[in-house]
Design an enzyme around this catalytic site. Structure first.
Site, short mmCIF file in Angstrom:
data_model
loop_
_atom_site.label_atom_id
_atom_site.label_comp_id
_atom_site.label_asym_id
_atom_site.label_seq_id
_atom_site.Cartn_x
_atom_site.Cartn_y
_atom_site.Cartn_z
N SER A 133 -78.17 -126.83 27.80
CA SER A 133 -77.59 -127.30 26.54
C SER A 133 -77.85 -128.79 26.40
CB SER A 133 -76.07 -127.07 26.56
OG SER A 133 -75.47 -127.69 25.45
N TYR A 146 -67.73 -127.94 30.47
CA TYR A 146 -69.00 -127.38 29.97
C TYR A 146 -70.16 -128.34 30.27
CZ TYR A 146 -72.28 -125.20 26.68
OH TYR A 146 -73.38 -124.57 26.11
N LYS A 150 -73.33 -127.53 32.79
CA LYS A 150 -74.73 -127.49 32.32
C LYS A 150 -75.56 -128.56 33.03
CE LYS A 150 -74.61 -124.04 29.39
NZ LYS A 150 -75.43 -122.81 29.60
P1 NDP Z 1 -72.35 -116.31 22.88
O1 NDP Z 1 -70.94 -116.54 23.23
O2 NDP Z 1 -72.72 -116.01 21.48
O3 NDP Z 1 -72.96 -115.17 23.85
C1 NDP Z 1 -72.82 -115.32 25.23
C2 NDP Z 1 -73.20 -114.04 25.92
O4 NDP Z 1 -72.96 -114.24 27.33
C3 NDP Z 1 -72.34 -112.87 25.47
O5 NDP Z 1 -73.08 -111.69 25.46
C4 NDP Z 1 -71.26 -112.84 26.56
O6 NDP Z 1 -70.70 -111.56 26.77
C5 NDP Z 1 -72.07 -113.23 27.79
N1 NDP Z 1 -71.14 -113.71 28.80
C6 NDP Z 1 -70.29 -114.75 28.71
N2 NDP Z 1 -69.51 -114.79 29.80
C7 NDP Z 1 -69.88 -113.74 30.58
C8 NDP Z 1 -69.45 -113.24 31.83
N3 NDP Z 1 -68.44 -113.79 32.50
N4 NDP Z 1 -70.07 -112.14 32.33
C9 NDP Z 1 -71.06 -111.54 31.67
N5 NDP Z 1 -71.52 -111.97 30.47
C10 NDP Z 1 -70.92 -113.05 29.94
O7 NDP Z 1 -73.13 -117.61 23.38
P2 NDP Z 1 -74.51 -118.24 22.87
O8 NDP Z 1 -75.49 -117.19 22.56
O9 NDP Z 1 -74.17 -119.26 21.87
O10 NDP Z 1 -74.93 -119.00 24.19
C11 NDP Z 1 -76.00 -118.57 25.03
C12 NDP Z 1 -76.34 -119.70 25.97
O11 NDP Z 1 -76.75 -120.83 25.22
C13 NDP Z 1 -75.14 -120.14 26.81
O12 NDP Z 1 -75.57 -120.46 28.11
C14 NDP Z 1 -74.67 -121.39 26.09
O13 NDP Z 1 -73.99 -122.26 26.94
C15 NDP Z 1 -75.99 -121.95 25.60
N6 NDP Z 1 -75.85 -122.85 24.46
C16 NDP Z 1 -75.27 -122.43 23.28
C17 NDP Z 1 -75.15 -123.30 22.22
C18 NDP Z 1 -74.53 -122.89 20.92
O14 NDP Z 1 -74.24 -123.78 20.10
N7 NDP Z 1 -74.31 -121.61 20.64
C19 NDP Z 1 -75.65 -124.69 22.31
C20 NDP Z 1 -76.25 -125.01 23.58
C21 NDP Z 1 -76.34 -124.12 24.60
P3 NDP Z 1 -69.18 -111.26 26.25
O15 NDP Z 1 -69.12 -111.69 24.84
O16 NDP Z 1 -69.06 -109.79 26.46
O17 NDP Z 1 -68.29 -112.07 27.15
#
Ligand code: NDP
Length: 241
Positions: A133, A146, A150
């Site tokens: 991120s 967070y 990261k």
């Molecule tokens: P979302 O919350 O939309 O999706 C995250 C996914 O990860 C979901 O499918 C969630 O499953 C899964 N997940 C989270 N915790 C767990 C867990 N404990 N075990 C298994 N699965 C898990 O996030 P984003 O798509 O936005 O983020 C994806 C990546 O990008 C992350 O690493 C985030 O930090 C990074 N990122 C995102 C940004 C943003 O603005 N969106 C900006 C910069 C980086 P469930 O919902 O079932 O828990």
């Protein structure tokens, strides 16, 4: 980019960037194994893409290792799962600090370890993308755990690149700005905060999940065969000083 015949593990494939990545990979011929928490997300993803799903809580180290082993063998890995909790630095709890590090930093380490061990043992080459991120580069109020998790992931990416490169495994990081996913709703739904962030993005918009997925696929692909150890912002210019 054609991923025909490539087996790809994508964590966090249930929603957001991970889901967009899994769908794009499947459309371009890859055989995808999706690791995520919610079984309902896996069911719809399996129906949409024909991927194989493994439900796992990536905060649980033992379960994460078992799921990683179940997902193998694979040629490519995307560590995309991530989570956040908004707390000012003075209010960060040890529980949330540990949870964010377990999911955002430790789980990518465990999954990449098993993925890489199998590749090395079988003498095949591969590639890994760790989804970090812009928060790894800058201090964002209310994101202490967070940002730390990261930045920790970036340290891991660099060491992995040094150690795994000579073994034929490329490792890179991708650093999105705010991307319109369920996570962004949690972190950026306050219009005043969102406007301040948007004002710092010269391209004038937040990212869509596909904007990030395209870059992930590039870094996984052979087109990026000489790209290694990179921390690549996908941020519309947010990181320009
Ligand atoms: P979302 O919350 O939309 O999706 C995250 C996914 O990860 C979901 O499918 C969630 O499953 C899964 N997940 C989270 N915790 C767990 C867990 N404990 N075990 C298994 N699965 C898990 O996030 P984003 O798509 O936005 O983020 C994806 C990546 O990008 C992350 O690493 C985030 O930090 C990074 N990122 C995102 C940004 C943003 O603005 N969106 C900006 C910069 C980086 P469930 O919902 O079932 O828990």
């Amino acid at each position: 980019m054609d991923f025909q015949g490539q087996r790809v593990v994508v964590t966090g494939a249930g929603k957001g960037i991970g889901r967009a990545t899994a769908i794009m990979l499947a459309r371009r011929g890859a055989s995808v194994v999706a690791l995520t928490r919610s079984a309902s997300d896996l069911a719809t993803l399996e129906a949409e893409t024909g991927c194989r799903g493994i439900a796992v809580d990536l905060a649980d180290a033992e379960a994460t290792r078992a799921a990683a082993l179940e997902a193998l063998p694979a040629d490519l890995l995307v560590n995309c799962a991530g989570t956040t909790e908004l707390e000012s630095f003075l209010d960060v709890t040890v529980e949330n600090f540990d949870l964010l590090h377990a999911v955002n930093t430790r789980a990518p380490m465990i999954v990449a370890q098993e993925f890489s061990r199998e590749l090395v043992a079988s003498g095949r080459k591969g590639a890994i993308v760790n989804v970090s991120s812009c928060a790894a580069f800058v201090g964002i109020p209310d994101h202490a755990a967070y940002c730390a998790s990261k930045a920790g992931l970036d340290g891991l990416t660099r060491v992995m690149a040094k150690e795994l490169g000579p073994k034929g495994i490329r490792v890179n990081g991708v650093h999105p700005t705010v991307t319109l996913t369920p996570m962004a709703l949690k972190a950026w739904s306050d219009p005043a905060k969102a406007a301040g962030m948007m004002a710092r993005i010269p391209l004038g918009r937040f990212a869509e999940p596909d904007d990030i997925a395209e870059v992930i696929l590039f870094l996984l692909s052979d087109a990026a065969r000489m790209v290694h150890g990179l921390s690549m912002p996908v941020d519309g210019g947010y990181m320009i000083a």
